[in-house]
Design a protein around this motif. Structure first.
Motif, PDB file in Angstrom:
ATOM      1  N   GLY A 108       0.791  -1.220   0.000  1.00 24.53           N
ATOM      2  CA  GLY A 108       0.000   0.000   0.000  1.00 24.53           C
ATOM      3  C   GLY A 108       0.824   1.271   0.000  1.00 24.53           C
ATOM      4  O   GLY A 108       0.298   2.352   0.312  1.00 24.53           O
ATOM      5  N   ALA A 109       2.100   1.170  -0.351  1.00 29.38           N
ATOM      6  CA  ALA A 109       2.969   2.339  -0.357  1.00 29.38           C
ATOM      7  C   ALA A 109       2.529   3.337  -1.422  1.00 29.38           C
ATOM      8  O   ALA A 109       2.038   2.959  -2.482  1.00 29.38           O
ATOM      9  CB  ALA A 109       4.414   1.912  -0.602  1.00 29.38           C
ATOM     10  N   GLU A 110       2.707   4.621  -1.144  1.00 30.76           N
ATOM     11  CA  GLU A 110       2.325   5.687  -2.064  1.00 30.76           C
ATOM     12  C   GLU A 110       3.354   5.815  -3.175  1.00 30.76           C
ATOM     13  O   GLU A 110       4.560   5.769  -2.925  1.00 30.76           O
ATOM     14  CB  GLU A 110       2.222   7.017  -1.308  1.00 30.76           C
ATOM     15  N   TYR A 111       2.892   5.926  -4.404  1.00 35.81           N
ATOM     16  CA  TYR A 111       3.803   6.107  -5.538  1.00 35.81           C
ATOM     17  C   TYR A 111       3.411   7.269  -6.437  1.00 35.81           C
ATOM     18  O   TYR A 111       4.195   7.699  -7.270  1.00 35.81           O
ATOM     19  CB  TYR A 111       3.863   4.824  -6.383  1.00 35.81           C
ATOM     20  N   ARG A 112       2.219   7.813  -6.261  1.00 34.72           N
ATOM     21  CA  ARG A 112       1.791   8.891  -7.143  1.00 34.72           C
ATOM     22  C   ARG A 112       2.405  10.240  -6.754  1.00 34.72           C
ATOM     23  O   ARG A 112       2.244  11.213  -7.482  1.00 34.72           O
ATOM     24  CB  ARG A 112       0.268   8.987  -7.163  1.00 34.72           C
ATOM     25  N   ASP A 113       3.113  10.268  -5.632  1.00 31.71           N
ATOM     26  CA  ASP A 113       3.852  11.466  -5.253  1.00 31.71           C
ATOM     27  C   ASP A 113       5.352  11.296  -5.436  1.00 31.71           C
ATOM     28  O   ASP A 113       6.118  12.216  -5.139  1.00 31.71           O
ATOM     29  CB  ASP A 113       3.575  11.822  -3.778  1.00 31.71           C
ATOM     30  N   SER A 114       5.762  10.131  -5.919  1.00 30.10           N
ATOM     31  CA  SER A 114       7.200   9.868  -6.058  1.00 30.10           C
ATOM     32  C   SER A 114       7.529   9.279  -7.433  1.00 30.10           C
ATOM     33  O   SER A 114       8.103   9.956  -8.294  1.00 30.10           O
ATOM     34  CB  SER A 114       7.678   8.923  -4.951  1.00 30.10           C
ATOM     35  N   VAL A 115       7.117   8.018  -7.650  1.00 35.66           N
ATOM     36  CA  VAL A 115       7.462   7.339  -8.901  1.00 35.66           C
ATOM     37  C   VAL A 115       6.788   7.998 -10.102  1.00 35.66           C
ATOM     38  O   VAL A 115       7.433   8.234 -11.136  1.00 35.66           O
ATOM     39  CB  VAL A 115       7.072   5.842  -8.834  1.00 35.66           C
ATOM     40  N   SER A 116       5.500   8.313  -9.970  1.00 32.36           N
ATOM     41  CA  SER A 116       4.760   8.869 -11.108  1.00 32.36           C
ATOM     42  C   SER A 116       5.296  10.221 -11.575  1.00 32.36           C
ATOM     43  O   SER A 116       5.524  10.417 -12.778  1.00 32.36           O
ATOM     44  CB  SER A 116       3.270   8.973 -10.760  1.00 32.36           C
ATOM     45  N   PRO A 117       5.520  11.200 -10.668  1.00 34.66           N
ATOM     46  CA  PRO A 117       6.103  12.475 -11.136  1.00 34.66           C
ATOM     47  C   PRO A 117       7.477  12.303 -11.767  1.00 34.66           C
ATOM     48  O   PRO A 117       7.800  12.966 -12.763  1.00 34.66           O
ATOM     49  CB  PRO A 117       6.173  13.313  -9.854  1.00 34.66           C
ATOM     50  N   TRP A 118       8.283  11.403 -11.181  1.00 33.91           N
ATOM     51  CA  TRP A 118       9.611  11.149 -11.766  1.00 33.91           C
ATOM     52  C   TRP A 118       9.485  10.568 -13.159  1.00 33.91           C
ATOM     53  O   TRP A 118      10.174  10.994 -14.091  1.00 33.91           O
ATOM     54  CB  TRP A 118      10.387  10.190 -10.867  1.00 33.91           C
ATOM     55  N   PHE A 119       8.578   9.608 -13.338  1.00 38.24           N
ATOM     56  CA  PHE A 119       8.412   8.963 -14.636  1.00 38.24           C
ATOM     57  C   PHE A 119       7.975   9.973 -15.693  1.00 38.24           C
ATOM     58  O   PHE A 119       8.523  10.011 -16.803  1.00 38.24           O
ATOM     59  CB  PHE A 119       7.386   7.834 -14.516  1.00 38.24           C
ATOM     60  N   ARG A 120       6.990  10.805 -15.376  1.00 38.04           N
ATOM     61  CA  ARG A 120       6.512  11.785 -16.345  1.00 38.04           C
ATOM     62  C   ARG A 120       7.568  12.845 -16.642  1.00 38.04           C
ATOM     63  O   ARG A 120       7.651  13.358 -17.764  1.00 38.04           O
ATOM     64  CB  ARG A 120       5.231  12.447 -15.824  1.00 38.04           C
ATOM     65  N   SER A 121       8.395  13.146 -15.659  1.00 37.85           N
ATOM     66  CA  SER A 121       9.412  14.181 -15.865  1.00 37.85           C
ATOM     67  C   SER A 121      10.502  13.753 -16.841  1.00 37.85           C
ATOM     68  O   SER A 121      11.171  14.595 -17.439  1.00 37.85           O
ATOM     69  CB  SER A 121      10.050  14.559 -14.519  1.00 37.85           C
ATOM     70  N   ILE A 122      10.664  12.440 -17.016  1.00 35.43           N
ATOM     71  CA  ILE A 122      11.685  11.943 -17.952  1.00 35.43           C
ATOM     72  C   ILE A 122      11.379  12.402 -19.365  1.00 35.43           C
ATOM     73  O   ILE A 122      12.277  12.789 -20.122  1.00 35.43           O
ATOM     74  CB  ILE A 122      11.755  10.398 -17.896  1.00 35.43           C
ATOM     75  N   PHE A 123      10.101  12.410 -19.726  1.00 32.65           N
ATOM     76  CA  PHE A 123       9.706  12.697 -21.102  1.00 32.65           C
ATOM     77  C   PHE A 123       9.698  14.186 -21.432  1.00 32.65           C
ATOM     78  O   PHE A 123       9.551  14.561 -22.598  1.00 32.65           O
ATOM     79  CB  PHE A 123       8.327  12.088 -21.386  1.00 32.65           C
ATOM     80  N   VAL A 124       9.868  15.027 -20.422  1.00 32.66           N
ATOM     81  CA  VAL A 124      10.026  16.467 -20.677  1.00 32.66           C
ATOM     82  C   VAL A 124      11.475  16.882 -20.420  1.00 32.66           C
ATOM     83  O   VAL A 124      11.781  18.068 -20.344  1.00 32.66           O
ATOM     84  CB  VAL A 124       9.052  17.298 -19.812  1.00 32.66           C
ATOM     85  N   PHE A 125      12.359  15.868 -20.281  1.00 32.20           N
ATOM     86  CA  PHE A 125      13.803  16.081 -20.111  1.00 32.20           C
ATOM     87  C   PHE A 125      14.130  16.915 -18.881  1.00 32.20           C
ATOM     88  O   PHE A 125      15.088  17.693 -18.883  1.00 32.20           O
ATOM     89  CB  PHE A 125      14.399  16.723 -21.371  1.00 32.20           C
ATOM     90  N   ARG A 126      13.347  16.711 -17.829  1.00 30.77           N
ATOM     91  CA  ARG A 126      13.636  17.341 -16.543  1.00 30.77           C
ATOM     92  C   ARG A 126      13.406  16.304 -15.448  1.00 30.77           C
ATOM     93  O   ARG A 126      12.491  16.435 -14.637  1.00 30.77           O
ATOM     94  CB  ARG A 126      12.742  18.569 -16.324  1.00 30.77           C
ATOM     95  N   PRO A 127      14.219  15.234 -15.416  1.00 36.33           N
ATOM     96  CA  PRO A 127      13.997  14.137 -14.472  1.00 36.33           C
ATOM     97  C   PRO A 127      14.027  14.596 -13.017  1.00 36.33           C
ATOM     98  O   PRO A 127      15.002  15.201 -12.567  1.00 36.33           O
ATOM     99  CB  PRO A 127      15.139  13.163 -14.786  1.00 36.33           C
ATOM    100  N   ASP A 128      12.944  14.325 -12.319  1.00 37.08           N
ATOM    101  CA  ASP A 128      12.798  14.732 -10.925  1.00 37.08           C
ATOM    102  C   ASP A 128      13.342  13.636 -10.013  1.00 37.08           C
ATOM    103  O   ASP A 128      12.584  12.841  -9.440  1.00 37.08           O
ATOM    104  CB  ASP A 128      11.325  15.016 -10.628  1.00 37.08           C
TER     105      ASP A 128
END
Length: 226
Positions: free
Chosen positions: A148-168
């Protein structure tokens, strides 16, 4: 942020994408006849009839869950009336069931390859590495989902940031160990994808729909025409 986090969450994703694209182009250009599942059904089919549907159908739902979880922000699901609690409950139930189906199918497939001699002899080194990476990714992902660990505040923003060339990378640094291991194993799988039997997932018999008819003539009719 230390050098390890920079390497894994900033550099590695782009290296993986380069290997994926370059590998697919190379495979299509120089190994078209090897672009296949290398099916072993002729060697053993009884266990395969159970393991293959479990693995593939489970994987369809797992991929769908990843697409929703990684690409759709939390604000969008809340906007359509799906609360954060309800979202995570659905993700845990359906994601857990799909993950268990994939894991069960994978265990049976690995057992089948190791237990049946002809199937094992047809297994390449690439297949073995693929199975290890896939097993790590599935187990880590399943453990992270059921915890039940949260990922929409960590993994998801990082993943989407890859495609705008600003990896979080800082967002990814907040993820749990299970999610980090799942992501690393996932990147290994993406890098291996062009060089293993998994590449058949990109194939579709489109040409079959447009190929000309094949005319068969019986040997008796051929003799009569002569």
């Amino acid at each position: 942020m230390n050098y390890g986090e920079t390497f894994f969450w900033v550099i590695t994703p782009y290296v993986t994408l380069v290997v994926l694209i370059g590998g697919l182009l190379w495979r299509y250009r120089y190994d078209k006849f090897g672009w296949t599942t290398r099916s072993s059904q002729l060697y053993e089919s009884r266990l395969l009839r159970i393991a293959s549907p479990l693995f593939h159908y489970g994987l369809v739902f797992v991929i769908a869950g990843h697409v929703i979880g990684l690409f759709i922000p939390a604000s969008w699901t809340e906007a359509v009336g799906l609360s954060d609690h309800a979202y995570h409950l659905l993700a845990r139930v359906f994601g857990g069931l799909a993950g268990l189906a994939v894991l069960a199918g994978l265990v049976l497939l690995i057992y089948r390859r190791r237990h049946y001699g002809p199937v094992f002899r047809a297994t390449t080194v690439n297949d073995k590495v693929m199975y290890v990476a896939l097993a790590v990714a599935v187990v880590a992902g399943l453990a992270a989902t059921l915890s039940g660990a949260e990922y929409r505040d960590s993994v998801s923003p990082w993943f989407r940031s890859i495609f705008v060339f600003r990896p979080d990378a800082e967002a990814m640094a907040e993820a749990t160990v299970f999610f980090k291991l799942h992501v690393i194993a996932g990147m290994v799988m993406v890098g291996l994808f062009p060089f293993t039997r998994l590449v058949h997932a990109l194939s579709a018999p489109v040409g079959y729909l447009f190929r000309p008819y094949i005319v068969y003539r019986s040997r008796l009719r051929q003799n009569q025409s002569l």
